[in-house]
Scaffold this active site. Structure first.
Site, PDB file in Angstrom:
ATOM      1  N   ALA A  32      95.979 -47.139 -57.242  1.00 14.92           N
ATOM      2  CA  ALA A  32      97.205 -47.292 -58.007  1.00 14.92           C
ATOM      3  C   ALA A  32      96.956 -47.991 -59.323  1.00 14.92           C
ATOM      4  O   ALA A  32      96.044 -48.785 -59.442  1.00 14.92           O
ATOM      5  CB  ALA A  32      98.213 -48.085 -57.190  1.00 14.92           C
ATOM      6  N   CYS A  33      97.803 -47.706 -60.276  1.00 12.67           N
ATOM      7  CA  CYS A  33      97.905 -48.460 -61.526  1.00 12.67           C
ATOM      8  C   CYS A  33      97.036 -47.917 -62.661  1.00 12.67           C
ATOM      9  O   CYS A  33      95.954 -47.392 -62.449  1.00 12.67           O
ATOM     10  CB  CYS A  33      97.612 -49.934 -61.327  1.00 12.67           C
ATOM     11  SG  CYS A  33      98.527 -50.667 -59.964  1.00 12.67           S
ATOM     12  N   THR A  34      97.558 -48.105 -63.874  1.00 16.75           N
ATOM     13  CA  THR A  34      96.861 -47.730 -65.100  1.00 16.75           C
ATOM     14  C   THR A  34      97.100 -48.815 -66.130  1.00 16.75           C
ATOM     15  O   THR A  34      98.227 -49.275 -66.302  1.00 16.75           O
ATOM     16  CB  THR A  34      97.381 -46.388 -65.657  1.00 16.75           C
ATOM     17  OG1 THR A  34      97.271 -45.372 -64.656  1.00 16.75           O
ATOM     18  CG2 THR A  34      96.601 -45.974 -66.887  1.00 16.75           C
ATOM     19  N   ARG A 243      94.461 -39.547 -64.346  1.00 18.60           N
ATOM     20  CA  ARG A 243      95.240 -40.484 -65.157  1.00 18.60           C
ATOM     21  C   ARG A 243      94.370 -41.128 -66.231  1.00 18.60           C
ATOM     22  O   ARG A 243      94.809 -41.321 -67.375  1.00 18.60           O
ATOM     23  CB  ARG A 243      95.873 -41.552 -64.261  1.00 18.60           C
ATOM     24  CG  ARG A 243      97.050 -41.036 -63.444  1.00 18.60           C
ATOM     25  CD  ARG A 243      97.732 -42.151 -62.665  1.00 18.60           C
ATOM     26  NE  ARG A 243      97.051 -42.492 -61.424  1.00 18.60           N
ATOM     27  CZ  ARG A 243      96.418 -43.629 -61.187  1.00 18.60           C
ATOM     28  NH1 ARG A 243      96.379 -44.571 -62.115  1.00 18.60           N
ATOM     29  NH2 ARG A 243      95.831 -43.853 -60.023  1.00 18.60           N
TER      30      ARG A 243
END
Length: 355
Positions: A32-34, A243
């Site tokens: 998760a997460c960017t 992503r």
């Protein structure tokens, strides 16, 4: 430039408004997460998405200077028995916490930003008791408490060792750390096979999750974004590699902003593009989505927050808070449909907190 060194961060802080059992990393692994870094003519703007299968109960906190912390404590329990890292915060900070016990995003009054993101291959190695030990959930907070720049943070982190903690029946806090500062410097710190690997260069603007950063850079190098057009092939799924590549592409194409407002709006547009929609499949089963997005203006010391379940963006100005030693810790729960715009005046004092 890449180098290897040992580092850590943290102190036990039961943060925010409630003391709850530590569950920063639930009983499943969440890729998760960017994190997005944009050095432009207006200033340094940083975006971040947090993607998680369940709510992380985010709370925005403002910590003053002079808070004493113990990096060997986790939810009132000793997790680093020998030579725990102890420190007193040198700088005030504005951060977002998960489940009231770990800082995952934010910046300090000097314009240093820090972000924890998931990385499955994280391995902090065997405990070296010659170095002060810091439980991993406070890695980012230690940097924000102690350093004004990326270079200063890296020097401090070189002297300590992060310590893995296990929660919820053995789930490990496998994270890597992204740093940036108001001058536009950037660093990513990962622990691979027990060794710290540091990627220190302002060109390292995007961070997601797996695989390790060297492999992400190798994958990105295979793509040609030199003559960007709407016909340019671009990965479009929600995996960390897709992503990473998509964020890198759009950070190359966005126009120079004329105002702070344009800079924040532009960053949010990229963050939304690399967000995870509701219902997106997670690995072999289940679903996950982006829970919230943040944007930090490191020059103005403003923090923008957007819950994906809300129709509003809120922001707060760190300059307007009392950060002197002895000032109260302040908090705001952003999961409130009635919040919109400047919410600086809506923060409340923490009635009870353990540090």
């Amino acid at each position: 430039m890449k180098k290897t060194f040992c580092k850590v961060l943290s102190s036990s802080i039961a943060i925010a408004t409630a003391i709850v059992p530590f569950s920063l990393f639930p009983a499943f692994n969440a890729e998760a997460c960017t994190r997005l870094l944009w050095n432009n003519k207006v200033g340094v703007v940083v975006g971040r998405t947090t993607d998680w299968p369940v709510t992380t109960e985010p709370v925005i906190n403002v910590f003053p200077r002079g808070i004493s912390r113990n990096g060997g404590q986790l939810d009132h329990k000793t997790v680093v028995a020998k030579n725990p890292l102890k420190w007193t915060s040198k700088y005030g900070s504005m951060v977002t916490t998960m489940f009231g016990v770990g800082t995952v995003d934010g910046f300090n009054e000097r314009g240093l930003g820090a972000h924890l993101l998931y990385l499955t291959s994280t391995d902090f190695g065997t405990r070296d008791t010659s170095k002060p030990g810091l439980q991993a959930a406070l890695w980012a907070q230690y940097a924000l408490d102690s350093a004004a720049t990326v270079s200063e943070a890296l020097m401090l982190l070189d002297k300590i060792q992060p310590v893995m903690v296990e929660v919820n029946g053995g789930t490990k806090a496998t994270v890597h750390l992204a740093l940036e500062d108001a001058a536009g410097d950037s660093a990513i710190v990962e622990y691979i096979n027990g060794k710290a690997v540091v990627y220190h260069n302002p060109d390292y603007r995007v961070v997601t999750n797996d695989p390790s950063y060297d492999k992400q850079l190798a994958l990105l190098k295979k793509l040609d974004f030199s003559n960007a057009s709407r016909e340019t092939p671009l990965p479009g799924n929600v995996s960390p590699t897709d992503r990473f590549q998509r964020a890198s592409y759009y950070l190359r194409t966005i126009p120079e902003p004329k105002t702070d407002h344009e800079a924040v709006s532009t960053m949010l547009s990229v963050a939304r593009n690399v967000s995870v929609p509701f219902g997106a499949p997670y690995k072999d089963s289940g679903q996950y989505n982006t829970e919230y997005r943040t944007v930090s203006n490191l020059a103005k010391k403003r923090y923008y927050f957007e819950m994906t379940t809300s129709l509003n963006v809120v922001w707060a100005d760190l300059n307007k808070f009392n950060l002197a030693k002895g000032a109260p810790v302040m908090f705001l729960k952003p999961d409130n449909f009635n919040l919109t715009g400047d919410v600086t005046a809506k923060f409340q004092k923490v009635k009870q907190a353990s540090f």
